[in-house]
Design a protein around this motif. Structure first.
Motif, PDB file in Angstrom:
ATOM      1  N   ASP A  46       0.827  -1.213   0.000  1.00 19.01           N
ATOM      2  CA  ASP A  46       0.000   0.000   0.000  1.00 19.01           C
ATOM      3  C   ASP A  46       0.859   1.260   0.000  1.00 19.01           C
ATOM      4  O   ASP A  46       0.560   2.235  -0.712  1.00 19.01           O
ATOM      5  CB  ASP A  46      -0.918   0.018   1.226  1.00 19.01           C
ATOM      6  CG  ASP A  46      -2.029  -1.021   1.133  1.00 19.01           C
ATOM      7  OD1 ASP A  46      -2.275  -1.530   0.018  1.00 19.01           O
ATOM      8  OD2 ASP A  46      -2.647  -1.315   2.177  1.00 19.01           O
ATOM      9  N   ILE A  47       1.916   1.235   0.794  1.00 20.62           N
ATOM     10  CA  ILE A  47       2.798   2.402   0.879  1.00 20.62           C
ATOM     11  C   ILE A  47       3.524   2.621  -0.450  1.00 20.62           C
ATOM     12  O   ILE A  47       3.689   3.758  -0.905  1.00 20.62           O
ATOM     13  CB  ILE A  47       3.801   2.233   2.030  1.00 20.62           C
ATOM     14  CG1 ILE A  47       3.064   2.321   3.374  1.00 20.62           C
ATOM     15  CG2 ILE A  47       4.904   3.297   1.963  1.00 20.62           C
ATOM     16  CD1 ILE A  47       3.908   1.937   4.574  1.00 20.62           C
ATOM     17  N   ALA A  48       3.963   1.536  -1.086  1.00 22.91           N
ATOM     18  CA  ALA A  48       4.633   1.648  -2.389  1.00 22.91           C
ATOM     19  C   ALA A  48       3.685   2.224  -3.430  1.00 22.91           C
ATOM     20  O   ALA A  48       4.056   3.118  -4.206  1.00 22.91           O
ATOM     21  CB  ALA A  48       5.142   0.278  -2.829  1.00 22.91           C
ATOM     22  N   ILE A  49       2.451   1.735  -3.453  1.00 23.99           N
ATOM     23  CA  ILE A  49       1.444   2.240  -4.400  1.00 23.99           C
ATOM     24  C   ILE A  49       1.188   3.724  -4.157  1.00 23.99           C
ATOM     25  O   ILE A  49       1.094   4.520  -5.090  1.00 23.99           O
ATOM     26  CB  ILE A  49       0.131   1.440  -4.277  1.00 23.99           C
ATOM     27  CG1 ILE A  49       0.351   0.009  -4.796  1.00 23.99           C
ATOM     28  CG2 ILE A  49      -0.993   2.123  -5.060  1.00 23.99           C
ATOM     29  CD1 ILE A  49      -0.809  -0.919  -4.516  1.00 23.99           C
ATOM     30  N   SER A  50       1.081   4.098  -2.883  1.00 20.13           N
ATOM     31  CA  SER A  50       0.820   5.504  -2.545  1.00 20.13           C
ATOM     32  C   SER A  50       1.956   6.407  -3.008  1.00 20.13           C
ATOM     33  O   SER A  50       1.722   7.522  -3.486  1.00 20.13           O
ATOM     34  CB  SER A  50       0.628   5.651  -1.030  1.00 20.13           C
ATOM     35  OG  SER A  50      -0.537   4.975  -0.606  1.00 20.13           O
ATOM     36  N   ALA A  51       3.201   5.923  -2.855  1.00 17.40           N
ATOM     37  CA  ALA A  51       4.352   6.720  -3.271  1.00 17.40           C
ATOM     38  C   ALA A  51       4.328   6.967  -4.781  1.00 17.40           C
ATOM     39  O   ALA A  51       4.584   8.086  -5.246  1.00 17.40           O
ATOM     40  CB  ALA A  51       5.647   6.015  -2.866  1.00 17.40           C
ATOM     41  N   ILE A  52       4.006   5.924  -5.539  1.00 18.12           N
ATOM     42  CA  ILE A  52       3.944   6.055  -7.005  1.00 18.12           C
ATOM     43  C   ILE A  52       2.794   6.963  -7.408  1.00 18.12           C
ATOM     44  O   ILE A  52       2.938   7.851  -8.263  1.00 18.12           O
ATOM     45  CB  ILE A  52       3.793   4.668  -7.659  1.00 18.12           C
ATOM     46  CG1 ILE A  52       4.997   3.783  -7.312  1.00 18.12           C
ATOM     47  CG2 ILE A  52       3.666   4.811  -9.171  1.00 18.12           C
ATOM     48  CD1 ILE A  52       4.800   2.318  -7.668  1.00 18.12           C
ATOM     49  N   THR A  53       1.633   6.752  -6.788  1.00 22.66           N
ATOM     50  CA  THR A  53       0.447   7.551  -7.112  1.00 22.66           C
ATOM     51  C   THR A  53       0.670   9.023  -6.795  1.00 22.66           C
ATOM     52  O   THR A  53       0.275   9.909  -7.560  1.00 22.66           O
ATOM     53  CB  THR A  53      -0.770   7.037  -6.313  1.00 22.66           C
ATOM     54  OG1 THR A  53      -0.965   5.646  -6.611  1.00 22.66           O
ATOM     55  CG2 THR A  53      -2.016   7.816  -6.676  1.00 22.66           C
ATOM     56  N   ARG A  54       1.313   9.277  -5.657  1.00 23.44           N
ATOM     57  CA  ARG A  54       1.585  10.659  -5.257  1.00 23.44           C
ATOM     58  C   ARG A  54       2.495  11.347  -6.268  1.00 23.44           C
ATOM     59  O   ARG A  54       2.283  12.504  -6.634  1.00 23.44           O
ATOM     60  CB  ARG A  54       2.217  10.661  -3.868  1.00 23.44           C
ATOM     61  CG  ARG A  54       2.397  12.028  -3.255  1.00 23.44           C
ATOM     62  CD  ARG A  54       2.537  11.979  -1.746  1.00 23.44           C
ATOM     63  NE  ARG A  54       3.436  10.924  -1.295  1.00 23.44           N
ATOM     64  CZ  ARG A  54       3.042   9.830  -0.631  1.00 23.44           C
ATOM     65  NH1 ARG A  54       1.763   9.628  -0.349  1.00 23.44           N
ATOM     66  NH2 ARG A  54       3.923   8.932  -0.234  1.00 23.44           N
ATOM     67  N   LEU A  56       2.867  10.574  -9.506  1.00 26.52           N
ATOM     68  CA  LEU A  56       2.157  10.793 -10.766  1.00 26.52           C
ATOM     69  C   LEU A  56       1.119  11.902 -10.637  1.00 26.52           C
ATOM     70  O   LEU A  56       0.856  12.636 -11.588  1.00 26.52           O
ATOM     71  CB  LEU A  56       1.481   9.490 -11.214  1.00 26.52           C
ATOM     72  CG  LEU A  56       2.455   8.330 -11.539  1.00 26.52           C
ATOM     73  CD1 LEU A  56       1.675   7.070 -11.873  1.00 26.52           C
ATOM     74  CD2 LEU A  56       3.382   8.719 -12.680  1.00 26.52           C
ATOM     75  N   GLY A  57       0.533  12.029  -9.453  1.00 20.82           N
ATOM     76  CA  GLY A  57      -0.479  13.061  -9.248  1.00 20.82           C
ATOM     77  C   GLY A  57       0.087  14.469  -9.275  1.00 20.82           C
ATOM     78  O   GLY A  57      -0.631  15.430  -9.577  1.00 20.82           O
ATOM     79  N   LYS A  58       1.379  14.610  -8.958  1.00 22.85           N
ATOM     80  CA  LYS A  58       1.989  15.940  -8.913  1.00 22.85           C
ATOM     81  C   LYS A  58       2.514  16.400 -10.270  1.00 22.85           C
ATOM     82  O   LYS A  58       2.879  17.558 -10.438  1.00 22.85           O
ATOM     83  CB  LYS A  58       3.127  15.952  -7.885  1.00 22.85           C
ATOM     84  CG  LYS A  58       2.626  15.833  -6.455  1.00 22.85           C
ATOM     85  CD  LYS A  58       3.762  16.012  -5.460  1.00 22.85           C
ATOM     86  CE  LYS A  58       3.221  15.976  -4.038  1.00 22.85           C
ATOM     87  NZ  LYS A  58       4.292  16.186  -3.028  1.00 22.85           N
ATOM     88  N   LYS A  59       2.615  15.494 -11.219  1.00 25.33           N
ATOM     89  CA  LYS A  59       3.078  15.822 -12.567  1.00 25.33           C
ATOM     90  C   LYS A  59       4.403  16.585 -12.540  1.00 25.33           C
ATOM     91  O   LYS A  59       4.572  17.628 -13.167  1.00 25.33           O
ATOM     92  CB  LYS A  59       2.014  16.634 -13.310  1.00 25.33           C
ATOM     93  CG  LYS A  59       0.699  15.897 -13.496  1.00 25.33           C
ATOM     94  CD  LYS A  59      -0.333  16.730 -14.217  1.00 25.33           C
ATOM     95  CE  LYS A  59      -1.650  15.978 -14.373  1.00 25.33           C
ATOM     96  NZ  LYS A  59      -2.684  16.779 -15.050  1.00 25.33           N
ATOM     97  N   LEU A  60       5.351  16.046 -11.799  1.00 20.89           N
ATOM     98  CA  LEU A  60       6.666  16.670 -11.693  1.00 20.89           C
ATOM     99  C   LEU A  60       7.536  16.306 -12.890  1.00 20.89           C
ATOM    100  O   LEU A  60       7.246  15.355 -13.615  1.00 20.89           O
ATOM    101  CB  LEU A  60       7.359  16.203 -10.409  1.00 20.89           C
ATOM    102  CG  LEU A  60       6.636  16.509  -9.102  1.00 20.89           C
ATOM    103  CD1 LEU A  60       7.351  15.832  -7.940  1.00 20.89           C
ATOM    104  CD2 LEU A  60       6.558  18.006  -8.868  1.00 20.89           C
ATOM    105  N   THR A  61       8.594  17.050 -13.082  1.00 19.84           N
ATOM    106  CA  THR A  61       9.587  16.708 -14.105  1.00 19.84           C
ATOM    107  C   THR A  61      10.937  16.518 -13.413  1.00 19.84           C
ATOM    108  O   THR A  61      11.247  17.187 -12.432  1.00 19.84           O
ATOM    109  CB  THR A  61       9.721  17.809 -15.170  1.00 19.84           C
ATOM    110  OG1 THR A  61      10.061  19.047 -14.543  1.00 19.84           O
ATOM    111  CG2 THR A  61       8.411  17.981 -15.932  1.00 19.84           C
ATOM    112  N   PHE A  62      11.735  15.588 -13.959  1.00 20.86           N
ATOM    113  CA  PHE A  62      13.022  15.257 -13.363  1.00 20.86           C
ATOM    114  C   PHE A  62      14.108  15.338 -14.425  1.00 20.86           C
ATOM    115  O   PHE A  62      13.899  14.944 -15.568  1.00 20.86           O
ATOM    116  CB  PHE A  62      12.976  13.853 -12.770  1.00 20.86           C
ATOM    117  CG  PHE A  62      11.984  13.700 -11.649  1.00 20.86           C
ATOM    118  CD1 PHE A  62      12.355  13.964 -10.348  1.00 20.86           C
ATOM    119  CD2 PHE A  62      10.682  13.309 -11.913  1.00 20.86           C
ATOM    120  CE1 PHE A  62      11.439  13.834  -9.306  1.00 20.86           C
ATOM    121  CE2 PHE A  62       9.750  13.178 -10.885  1.00 20.86           C
ATOM    122  CZ  PHE A  62      10.138  13.445  -9.580  1.00 20.86           C
ATOM    123  N   ASN A  63      15.256  15.847 -14.014  1.00 19.20           N
ATOM    124  CA  ASN A  63      16.370  16.008 -14.954  1.00 19.20           C
ATOM    125  C   ASN A  63      17.191  14.743 -15.137  1.00 19.20           C
ATOM    126  O   ASN A  63      17.932  14.615 -16.105  1.00 19.20           O
ATOM    127  CB  ASN A  63      17.296  17.141 -14.484  1.00 19.20           C
ATOM    128  CG  ASN A  63      16.587  18.483 -14.466  1.00 19.20           C
ATOM    129  OD1 ASN A  63      15.793  18.767 -15.361  1.00 19.20           O
ATOM    130  ND2 ASN A  63      16.869  19.284 -13.458  1.00 19.20           N
TER     131      ASN A  63
END
Length: 200
Positions: A46-54, A56-63
């Motif tokens: 559940d914690i792993a799923i929440s981390a991934i979902t969080r 994706l929900g923020k729509k961040l970009t990474f270099n």
């Protein structure tokens, strides 16, 4: 955790198909990472799923790929620590982490936080070694050559090699036993430290 440059690019472009690919690439590793901290399989998932979902929900970009990985590990670790708080489990390492947790989830802050705790873990490991052995390891990590270390500590070069070998072995054992308590992927710590020691 296998994240390709192509996947990173598609995530930064917020492509829906990339979300499913990210889940496949990181879910298992994140779950194992969390499980080592909380020893609860269902909660770990559940914690792993929440981390991934969080993420994706923020729509961040990474270099960089490592920046994305660091964000996911930090997010998963924070979730694990929140679970431990709720379960009121006590551990001196985890309690210190709880006190020091960064408020923001910015990858740059997280990277600095990881390195701070990596240094604390290394110092804790060195503190378990005999004085001369720890001194040899410290000087090795300062990029000093064996002959320089021998002169500094007033010992023979052979003693330097012996103490270095013993120190690496004991430091490895300490990290394997305690790395997870700092919320840091043990394999990353070992690679960083052992490469530094073996090739200095």
């Amino acid at each position: 955790m296998h994240i390709t440059s192509d996947l990173l690019h598609r995530l930064n472009n917020n492509e829906p198909a990339a979300h499913a690919d990210l889940f496949k690439a990181v879910f298992a590793d994140l779950t194992v990472f969390v499980y080592r901290m909380i020893d609860n399989e269902d909660e770990s998932e559940d914690i792993a799923i929440s981390a991934i979902t969080r993420l994706l929900g923020k729509k961040l970009t990474f270099n960089a790929i490592e920046q994305l990985k660091a964000y996911l590990y930090i997010s998963a670790r924070n979730g694990a620590l929140n679970y431990l708080r709720a379960a009121q489990k006590e551990d001196p390492f985890r309690r210190q982490l709880q006190d020091d947790l960064p408020i923001a989830e910015d990858p740059g802050i997280n990277k600095k936080y990881e390195m701070d705790h990596l240094r604390k873990l290394i110092e804790a490991g060195l503190g378990k070694l005999e004085k001369q052995c720890a001194a040899v390891i410290r000087l090795t990590m300062q990029n000093m050559q064996p002959d320089e270390i021998a002169k500094t500590l007033n010992i023979s070069p052979n003693q330097v090699y012996t103490q270095k070998s013993k120190g690496i072995s004991r430091l490895r054992e300490f990290i394997e036993q305690n790395g997870g308590k700092y919320g840091i992927p043990v394999v990353i710590i070992l690679l960083m430290i052992l490469c530094k020691l073996y090739f200095s």
